[in-house]
Design a protein around this motif. Structure first.
Motif, PDB file in Angstrom:
ATOM      1  N   GLU A 124      -0.268 -28.508 -87.593  1.00 20.72           N
ATOM      2  CA  GLU A 124      -0.618 -28.958 -86.248  1.00 20.72           C
ATOM      3  C   GLU A 124      -1.577 -30.141 -86.278  1.00 20.72           C
ATOM      4  N   SER A 125      -2.341 -30.249 -87.347  1.00 20.97           N
ATOM      5  CA  SER A 125      -3.315 -31.340 -87.433  1.00 20.97           C
ATOM      6  C   SER A 125      -2.653 -32.686 -87.695  1.00 20.97           C
ATOM      7  N   MET A 136      12.596 -32.318 -78.767  1.00 18.54           N
ATOM      8  CA  MET A 136      11.255 -31.728 -78.826  1.00 18.54           C
ATOM      9  C   MET A 136      11.055 -31.013 -80.153  1.00 18.54           C
ATOM     10  N   ARG A 137       9.845 -31.097 -80.658  1.00 16.39           N
ATOM     11  CA  ARG A 137       9.541 -30.472 -81.944  1.00 16.39           C
ATOM     12  C   ARG A 137       8.577 -29.309 -81.735  1.00 16.39           C
ATOM     13  N   ILE A 138       8.899 -28.173 -82.324  1.00 11.92           N
ATOM     14  CA  ILE A 138       8.062 -27.002 -82.159  1.00 11.92           C
ATOM     15  C   ILE A 138       7.617 -26.467 -83.508  1.00 11.92           C
ATOM     16  N   LEU A 139       6.478 -25.798 -83.486  1.00 11.39           N
ATOM     17  CA  LEU A 139       5.932 -25.155 -84.673  1.00 11.39           C
ATOM     18  C   LEU A 139       6.165 -23.659 -84.546  1.00 11.39           C
ATOM     19  N   PHE A 140       6.859 -23.079 -85.515  1.00  6.62           N
ATOM     20  CA  PHE A 140       7.198 -21.655 -85.519  1.00  6.62           C
ATOM     21  C   PHE A 140       6.338 -21.003 -86.599  1.00  6.62           C
ATOM     22  N   VAL A 141       5.330 -20.252 -86.169  1.00  4.41           N
ATOM     23  CA  VAL A 141       4.390 -19.623 -87.105  1.00  4.41           C
ATOM     24  C   VAL A 141       4.771 -18.153 -87.234  1.00  4.41           C
ATOM     25  N   GLU A 142       5.437 -17.805 -88.319  1.00  2.00           N
ATOM     26  CA  GLU A 142       6.005 -16.459 -88.459  1.00  2.00           C
ATOM     27  C   GLU A 142       6.191 -16.137 -89.934  1.00  2.00           C
ATOM     28  N   ASP A 143       5.658 -14.984 -90.355  1.00  2.00           N
ATOM     29  CA  ASP A 143       5.787 -14.609 -91.764  1.00  2.00           C
ATOM     30  C   ASP A 143       6.952 -13.661 -92.026  1.00  2.00           C
ATOM     31  N   GLU A 144       7.646 -13.225 -90.984  1.00  2.00           N
ATOM     32  CA  GLU A 144       8.835 -12.388 -91.159  1.00  2.00           C
ATOM     33  C   GLU A 144      10.051 -13.307 -91.241  1.00  2.00           C
ATOM     34  N   SER A 145      10.558 -13.504 -92.446  1.00  2.00           N
ATOM     35  CA  SER A 145      11.662 -14.449 -92.626  1.00  2.00           C
ATOM     36  C   SER A 145      12.918 -14.012 -91.883  1.00  2.00           C
ATOM     37  N   ALA A 146      13.108 -12.708 -91.701  1.00  2.00           N
ATOM     38  CA  ALA A 146      14.297 -12.236 -90.989  1.00  2.00           C
ATOM     39  C   ALA A 146      14.301 -12.755 -89.553  1.00  2.00           C
ATOM     40  N   LEU A 147      13.126 -12.767 -88.928  1.00  2.00           N
ATOM     41  CA  LEU A 147      13.035 -13.255 -87.553  1.00  2.00           C
ATOM     42  C   LEU A 147      13.224 -14.766 -87.495  1.00  2.00           C
ATOM     43  N   PHE A 166       0.798 -33.367 -86.706  1.00  2.00           N
ATOM     44  CA  PHE A 166       1.910 -33.693 -85.820  1.00  2.00           C
ATOM     45  C   PHE A 166       1.677 -33.103 -84.437  1.00  2.00           C
ATOM     46  N   PRO A 167       1.913 -33.871 -83.362  1.00  2.13           N
ATOM     47  CA  PRO A 167       1.707 -33.387 -81.994  1.00  2.13           C
ATOM     48  C   PRO A 167       2.902 -32.570 -81.494  1.00  2.13           C
ATOM     49  N   TYR A 168       2.906 -31.289 -81.773  1.00  2.00           N
ATOM     50  CA  TYR A 168       4.029 -30.444 -81.381  1.00  2.00           C
ATOM     51  C   TYR A 168       4.122 -30.292 -79.867  1.00  2.00           C
ATOM     52  N   ASP A 169       5.356 -30.096 -79.406  1.00  2.00           N
ATOM     53  CA  ASP A 169       5.581 -29.886 -77.975  1.00  2.00           C
ATOM     54  C   ASP A 169       5.364 -28.442 -77.575  1.00  2.00           C
ATOM     55  N   ALA A 170       5.453 -27.506 -78.532  1.00  2.00           N
ATOM     56  CA  ALA A 170       5.234 -26.092 -78.250  1.00  2.00           C
ATOM     57  C   ALA A 170       5.002 -25.356 -79.563  1.00  2.00           C
ATOM     58  N   VAL A 171       4.403 -24.175 -79.462  1.00  2.00           N
ATOM     59  CA  VAL A 171       4.131 -23.347 -80.633  1.00  2.00           C
ATOM     60  C   VAL A 171       4.608 -21.925 -80.367  1.00  2.00           C
ATOM     61  N   LEU A 172       5.356 -21.363 -81.321  1.00  2.00           N
ATOM     62  CA  LEU A 172       5.719 -19.952 -81.324  1.00  2.00           C
ATOM     63  C   LEU A 172       4.825 -19.295 -82.360  1.00  2.00           C
ATOM     64  N   LEU A 173       3.981 -18.375 -81.939  1.00  2.00           N
ATOM     65  CA  LEU A 173       2.859 -17.949 -82.771  1.00  2.00           C
ATOM     66  C   LEU A 173       2.799 -16.437 -82.968  1.00  2.00           C
ATOM     67  N   ASP A 174       3.030 -16.019 -84.202  1.00  2.00           N
ATOM     68  CA  ASP A 174       2.872 -14.603 -84.552  1.00  2.00           C
ATOM     69  C   ASP A 174       1.381 -14.277 -84.646  1.00  2.00           C
ATOM     70  N   ARG A 175       1.010 -13.066 -84.239  1.00  2.00           N
ATOM     71  CA  ARG A 175      -0.399 -12.673 -84.331  1.00  2.00           C
ATOM     72  C   ARG A 175      -0.760 -12.151 -85.715  1.00  2.00           C
ATOM     73  N   HIS A 176       0.107 -11.355 -86.286  1.00  2.00           N
ATOM     74  CA  HIS A 176      -0.236 -10.680 -87.535  1.00  2.00           C
ATOM     75  C   HIS A 176       0.253 -11.486 -88.724  1.00  2.00           C
ATOM     76  N   LEU A 177      -0.595 -12.420 -89.175  1.00  2.00           N
ATOM     77  CA  LEU A 177      -0.259 -13.296 -90.295  1.00  2.00           C
ATOM     78  C   LEU A 177      -1.006 -12.847 -91.543  1.00  2.00           C
ATOM     79  N   PRO A 178      -0.524 -13.209 -92.721  1.00  2.00           N
ATOM     80  CA  PRO A 178      -1.152 -12.742 -93.964  1.00  2.00           C
ATOM     81  C   PRO A 178      -2.625 -13.106 -94.088  1.00  2.00           C
ATOM     82  N   ASP A 179      -3.026 -14.242 -93.491  1.00  2.00           N
ATOM     83  CA  ASP A 179      -4.407 -14.691 -93.643  1.00  2.00           C
ATOM     84  C   ASP A 179      -5.206 -14.667 -92.344  1.00  2.00           C
ATOM     85  N   GLY A 180      -4.726 -13.914 -91.345  1.00  2.00           N
ATOM     86  CA  GLY A 180      -5.529 -13.795 -90.129  1.00  2.00           C
ATOM     87  C   GLY A 180      -4.714 -13.631 -88.865  1.00  2.00           C
ATOM     88  N   ASP A 181      -5.428 -13.525 -87.757  1.00  2.00           N
ATOM     89  CA  ASP A 181      -4.837 -13.348 -86.439  1.00  2.00           C
ATOM     90  C   ASP A 181      -4.427 -14.703 -85.884  1.00  2.00           C
TER      91      ASP A 181
END
Length: 228
Positions: free
Chosen positions: A40-41, A1-12, A43-58
């Motif tokens: 996301e446009s 399965m392929r997932i998209l990890f949206v996170e701007d904290e590289s440590a995490l 590739f059809p990801y199976d799941a998304v891990l999504l941070d709220r506080h991103l540099p360019d928006g919620d």
């Protein structure tokens, strides 16, 4: 399965990605809302891990867009800045499958991801069958005639792609996109090596399935013809 990890904290992401990969996931990491929407446009990801506080928006903007477009893959929202009860409820009501408050423990994030993938709405094709072969897409368990078979991660990835498309041609390009993340180097013969190993294992187990090479197009998994 392929997932998209949206996170701007590289440590995490640096801490969590090895745990997710060890669990069998292919992970693409992006650190902005714009890059997440772009990824996301295509590739059809199976799941998304999504941070709220991103540099360019919620991150919830992406979540709302996914649900508006009837994209129903599980989404786990992660937040430190907006961690009060009202915001957690807002995220869940907006279509999130789970909401985690930072700091996060990578093993818990992995467990939460597995849990949302096991939910009834995600289990339509959780176990796939062909001939005597069965594959559990959540546990990544392979069985041949009811007996568990141990495969290396890459061979399991290849088998999952093939069994999901059983009876249809799967191109080499699709296999590379599905199995390897954005930042992974892929050798020219990586798919060939994994395919050879997988074929050897299926043959050694007398599996009633076979992988055929369709010259110039790719590979196809079929049920092997019965011997008369």
């Amino acid at each position: 399965m392929r997932i998209l990890f949206v996170e701007d904290e590289s440590a995490l992401s640096d801490a969590a990605v090895p745990v997710l990969v060890a669990g069998g996931f292919t992970v693409d990491v992006v650190d902005t809302l714009a890059d997440a929407m772009s990824a996301e446009s295509v590739f059809p990801y199976d799941a998304v891990l999504l941070d709220r506080h991103l540099p360019d928006g919620d991150g919830l903007h992406l979540l709302r867009d996914l649900r508006k477009r009837k994209r129903h893959m599980p989404v786990i929202v992660m937040s430190a800045v907006r961690a009060d009860l009202a915001d957690r409820i807002h995220g869940l009501e907006g279509g999130a499958d789970d909401y985690m408050v930072k700091p996060l423990v990578p093993t818990e994030l992995y467990a939460r991801l597995k849990a949302v993938l096991r939910r009834p709405g995600q289990l339509e094709d959780a176990e796939l069958h062909l001939g005597g072969l069965s594959y559990d897409t959540v546990c990544r368990q392979v069985r041949i005639d009811g007996e568990a078979v141990s495969l290396a991660r890459r061979e399991t990835d290849v088998l999952e792609c093939l069994v999901r498309a059983a009876g249809r041609v799967v191109s080499r390009g699709y296999l590379e996109e599905a199995i390897y993340g954005f930042n992974e180097d892929v050798s020219n013969n990586a798919i060939d090596v994994s395919m050879h190993r997988l074929r050897c294992i299926l043959k050694s187990r007398s599996a009633r399935v076979q992988i055929e090479t369709v010259r110039g197009l790719g590979y196809i998994l079929r049920e092997a013809p019965a011997h008369v």
